[in-house]
Design a protein around this motif. Structure first.
Motif, PDB file in Angstrom:
ATOM      1  N   ALA A 228       8.794   0.706 -41.381  1.00 17.72           N
ATOM      2  CA  ALA A 228       9.951   1.563 -41.635  1.00 17.72           C
ATOM      3  C   ALA A 228       9.554   3.037 -41.677  1.00 17.72           C
ATOM      4  CB  ALA A 228      10.624   1.161 -42.943  1.00 17.72           C
ATOM      5  N   LEU A 229       8.365   3.336 -42.196  1.00 19.40           N
ATOM      6  CA  LEU A 229       7.911   4.725 -42.264  1.00 19.40           C
ATOM      7  C   LEU A 229       7.642   5.301 -40.879  1.00 19.40           C
ATOM      8  CD1 LEU A 229       5.460   4.534 -45.300  1.00 19.40           C
ATOM      9  CD2 LEU A 229       7.656   5.728 -45.238  1.00 19.40           C
ATOM     10  N   ASP A 230       7.236   4.441 -39.925  1.00 16.20           N
ATOM     11  CA  ASP A 230       6.998   4.848 -38.537  1.00 16.20           C
ATOM     12  C   ASP A 230       5.858   5.857 -38.410  1.00 16.20           C
ATOM     13  OD1 ASP A 230       7.431   4.725 -35.784  1.00 16.20           O
ATOM     14  OD2 ASP A 230       8.762   6.477 -35.813  1.00 16.20           O
ATOM     15  N   VAL A 231       4.866   5.785 -39.306  1.00 22.17           N
ATOM     16  CA  VAL A 231       3.694   6.645 -39.179  1.00 22.17           C
ATOM     17  C   VAL A 231       2.624   5.905 -38.379  1.00 22.17           C
ATOM     18  CG1 VAL A 231       4.185   7.894 -41.289  1.00 22.17           C
ATOM     19  CG2 VAL A 231       2.763   5.835 -41.401  1.00 22.17           C
ATOM     20  N   ASP A 232       1.556   6.622 -38.024  1.00 20.52           N
ATOM     21  CA  ASP A 232       0.462   6.013 -37.267  1.00 20.52           C
ATOM     22  C   ASP A 232      -0.683   5.549 -38.158  1.00 20.52           C
ATOM     23  OD1 ASP A 232       1.488   6.436 -34.538  1.00 20.52           O
ATOM     24  OD2 ASP A 232       1.315   8.558 -35.067  1.00 20.52           O
ATOM     25  N   PHE A 233      -0.907   6.273 -39.250  1.00 21.57           N
ATOM     26  CA  PHE A 233      -1.951   5.920 -40.202  1.00 21.57           C
ATOM     27  C   PHE A 233      -1.418   6.149 -41.613  1.00 21.57           C
ATOM     28  CE2 PHE A 233      -4.196   7.379 -36.399  1.00 21.57           C
ATOM     29  CZ  PHE A 233      -5.079   6.325 -36.174  1.00 21.57           C
TER      30      PHE A 233
ATOM     31  N   ARG B 278      -2.075   1.721 -36.788  1.00 19.88           N
ATOM     32  CA  ARG B 278      -1.490   0.907 -35.726  1.00 19.88           C
ATOM     33  C   ARG B 278      -2.613   0.263 -34.908  1.00 19.88           C
ATOM     34  NH1 ARG B 278       3.953   1.953 -35.026  1.00 19.88           N
ATOM     35  NH2 ARG B 278       4.702   3.941 -35.894  1.00 19.88           N
ATOM     36  N   HIS B 279      -2.444  -1.003 -34.599  1.00 21.44           N
ATOM     37  CA  HIS B 279      -3.510  -1.728 -33.911  1.00 21.44           C
ATOM     38  C   HIS B 279      -3.864  -1.088 -32.578  1.00 21.44           C
ATOM     39  CE1 HIS B 279      -5.296  -4.982 -31.422  1.00 21.44           C
ATOM     40  NE2 HIS B 279      -5.946  -5.215 -32.543  1.00 21.44           N
ATOM     41  N   GLU B 280      -2.867  -0.648 -31.838  1.00 20.24           N
ATOM     42  CA  GLU B 280      -3.139  -0.082 -30.517  1.00 20.24           C
ATOM     43  C   GLU B 280      -3.942   1.213 -30.612  1.00 20.24           C
ATOM     44  OE1 GLU B 280       1.171   1.187 -31.559  1.00 20.24           O
ATOM     45  OE2 GLU B 280      -0.158  -0.565 -31.826  1.00 20.24           O
ATOM     46  N   LEU B 281      -3.898   1.872 -31.776  1.00 21.21           N
ATOM     47  CA  LEU B 281      -4.721   3.059 -31.990  1.00 21.21           C
ATOM     48  C   LEU B 281      -6.106   2.695 -32.492  1.00 21.21           C
ATOM     49  CD1 LEU B 281      -2.066   5.417 -33.640  1.00 21.21           C
ATOM     50  CD2 LEU B 281      -2.901   5.480 -31.283  1.00 21.21           C
ATOM     51  N   LEU B 282      -6.174   1.776 -33.437  1.00 23.74           N
ATOM     52  CA  LEU B 282      -7.476   1.377 -33.980  1.00 23.74           C
ATOM     53  C   LEU B 282      -8.382   0.777 -32.909  1.00 23.74           C
ATOM     54  CD1 LEU B 282      -6.482  -0.256 -37.401  1.00 23.74           C
ATOM     55  CD2 LEU B 282      -7.427   2.028 -37.027  1.00 23.74           C
ATOM     56  N   GLU B 283      -7.808   0.069 -31.958  1.00 21.62           N
ATOM     57  CA  GLU B 283      -8.658  -0.608 -30.983  1.00 21.62           C
ATOM     58  C   GLU B 283      -9.267   0.344 -29.962  1.00 21.62           C
ATOM     59  OE1 GLU B 283      -6.558  -3.591 -28.867  1.00 21.62           O
ATOM     60  OE2 GLU B 283      -4.976  -2.252 -28.120  1.00 21.62           O
ATOM     61  N   VAL B 284      -8.786   1.581 -29.891  1.00 23.77           N
ATOM     62  CA  VAL B 284      -9.396   2.564 -28.990  1.00 23.77           C
ATOM     63  C   VAL B 284      -9.989   3.748 -29.744  1.00 23.77           C
ATOM     64  CG1 VAL B 284      -7.915   1.943 -27.048  1.00 23.77           C
ATOM     65  CG2 VAL B 284      -7.173   3.743 -28.621  1.00 23.77           C
ATOM     66  N   MET B 285      -9.843   3.773 -31.060  1.00 22.97           N
ATOM     67  CA  MET B 285     -10.366   4.886 -31.848  1.00 22.97           C
ATOM     68  C   MET B 285     -11.871   4.729 -32.037  1.00 22.97           C
ATOM     69  SD  MET B 285      -8.800   6.458 -35.381  1.00 22.97           S
ATOM     70  CE  MET B 285      -9.504   5.316 -36.574  1.00 22.97           C
TER      71      MET B 285
END
Length: 445
Positions: free
Chosen positions: A245-250, A270-277
């Motif tokens: 609901a907050l719609d933040v990334d971290f 977000r998983h899609e960010l963690l997996e490339v960070m």
């Protein structure tokens, strides 16, 4: 400095938690052994420093002790019974935290040692992106890029971004404050622009108590394609949180402020960010394949949990999450709102007291900072106020609260801060107000 000529009467520190029924604060207080302490000539402890660190219920203390007594072993690496039990307890804690904040996936929860490390993890990962592959392009910063924060940030959400800008050549910008301690949203479009790569801001201020309008701020960041980091250190312990609901990334938060142990925090991403960070720390556990020439990294969250993790502390955090879940975060938030509104009403009536931050309980949490003025119209030093209150059994925090820019903004060197949690009572607020009266009399005001 002593205050032997006046005494605060041992008023009850319990009392009604507010006008609602069904939230038994007196019963809740029995879960926290430390709240029954007597201090300084047998005075009742009045603990009003929960924004710095909350107290711990017996359930959390028992969980940590049980781990060390019965299950102590390293996680993920052993095949003996203790290692398997320890791993199960550690990963179950991750499941509990994920559910508590509404995370879509358990592997989006990264354990850190506190909020500061969680925020530094993101900042250092962004500077590490310069030496990573094309998958990390979204995290790269350089001259011409901008990082945006706010003027009310805790140093933990300011200094890492200052350091990141120095490492990368990016520019740091910030949203200022209004006179009543809220964000000056009139500058939002001028500060957050197409140059903004990341916007990091506090959900609830630890010094002002302000609860920021997340939806409005995120919408602006999304409009320019910026990543959003939310410091939830003062919100996750006090109100229902749903990261979707907050719609933040971290989202960063810490265990010791939410009835859990010290030494354990959380970064949700977000998983899609963690997996490339890119990773922050290198070492054991965070790797996939290692040769003398190079290494590849494990999938999230283990990529960001190098070395032996905070196992017992994670178990304790899981127990704290269970405790808060059983109470219900809606009930916790409602109770704290009642206490905060009552405290603002009582403190506003104290002669010579100036609240630094919103004067009412609308969009406001239970951290109230103030300065107390003497007869010469100059503030009494908060250290003197805090020391005299302590002699009366009232524990508050004094200083700049790791938010010195706020003190500079309001022209004060420091403040006294009273802060509340799920176990705080109106009786404790009354004890604070009575104590402040004694402080003023001590200084002859």
């Amino acid at each position: 400095m002593t205050m032997t000529d006046t005494r605060l009467s041992p008023a009850p520190v319990g009392g009604a938690g507010g006008p609602r029924s069904g939230y038994d604060v007196e019963q809740i207080r029995k879960d926290f052994p430390i709240l029954a302490r007597r201090v300084h000539d047998d005075r009742p402890l009045v603990y009003l420093d929960s924004a710095a660190s909350s107290q711990k219920p017996t359930r959390v203390l028992d969980a940590e002790r049980d781990y060390y007594e019965l299950h102590n072993a390293n996680v993920h690496r052993g095949i003996h019974v203790l290692a398997e039990e320890a791993t199960a307890l550690y990963e179950t804690a991750r499941d509990k935290v994920a559910a508590f904040i509404g995370a879509p996936r358990r592997d989006e929860v990264v354990f850190t040692k506190n909020s500061s490390e969680a925020l530094n993890l993101v900042a250092y990962a962004m500077s590490n992106a310069a030496a990573s592959g094309p998958e990390a392009e979204r995290f790269r910063l350089g001259p011409g890029d901008e990082v945006v924060v706010t003027e009310m940030e805790h140093h933990s959400n300011l200094v890492p971004w200052q350091m990141l800008c120095r490492r990368t050549g990016a520019t740091l910008r910030w949203i200022g404050l209004t006179d009543d301690g809220r964000l000056d949203l009139s500058t939002l479009e001028q500060v957050i622009t197409d140059r903004t790569k990341i916007f990091s801001f506090v959900h609830q201020s630890n010094i002002l108590g302000t609860v920021n309008p997340v939806a409005t701020l995120v919408a602006r960041a999304r409009a320019v394609g910026a990543l959003v980091v939310l410091d939830g250190s003062q919100s996750v312990p006090h109100m229902p949180i749903d990261v979707t609901a907050l719609d933040v990334d971290f989202l960063a938060f810490t265990g010791h402020k939410m009835c859990g142990p010290t030494g354990i925090g959380v970064l949700w991403g977000r998983h899609e960010l963690l997996e490339v960070m890119p990773p922050f720390l290198g070492g054991g556990e965070m790797i996939e394949i290692v040769t003398m020439e190079a290494s590849t990294y494990a999938v999230p969250p283990h990529r960001f949990e190098a070395g032996t993790p905070m196992i017992a502390q994670a178990v304790g955090l899981g127990a704290a999450v269970d405790y808060l879940t059983d109470l219900g975060m809606d009930a916790v938030a409602a109770h704290e709102h009642d206490i905060t509104a009552y405290a603002l009403e009582r403190l506003t009536a104290v002669p010579g007291l100036r609240i630094i931050g919103p004067p009412d309980a609308l969009d406001r949490g239970g951290a109230i900072s103030f300065v107390l003025t003497g007869s010469d119209d100059r503030p009494l030093h908060p250290h003197d106020v805090g020391q005299l209150l302590d002699e009366l059994g009232v524990a508050v925090r004094v200083g700049h609260h790791c938010a010195r820019p706020v003190c500079l903004r309001f022209g004060v060197p420091a403040t006294t801060r009273a802060s509340f949690h799920l176990y705080s009572t109106r009786g404790e607020v009354d004890a604070l107000v009575e104590g402040l009266g004694h402080v003023r009399r001590f200084f002859g005001t």
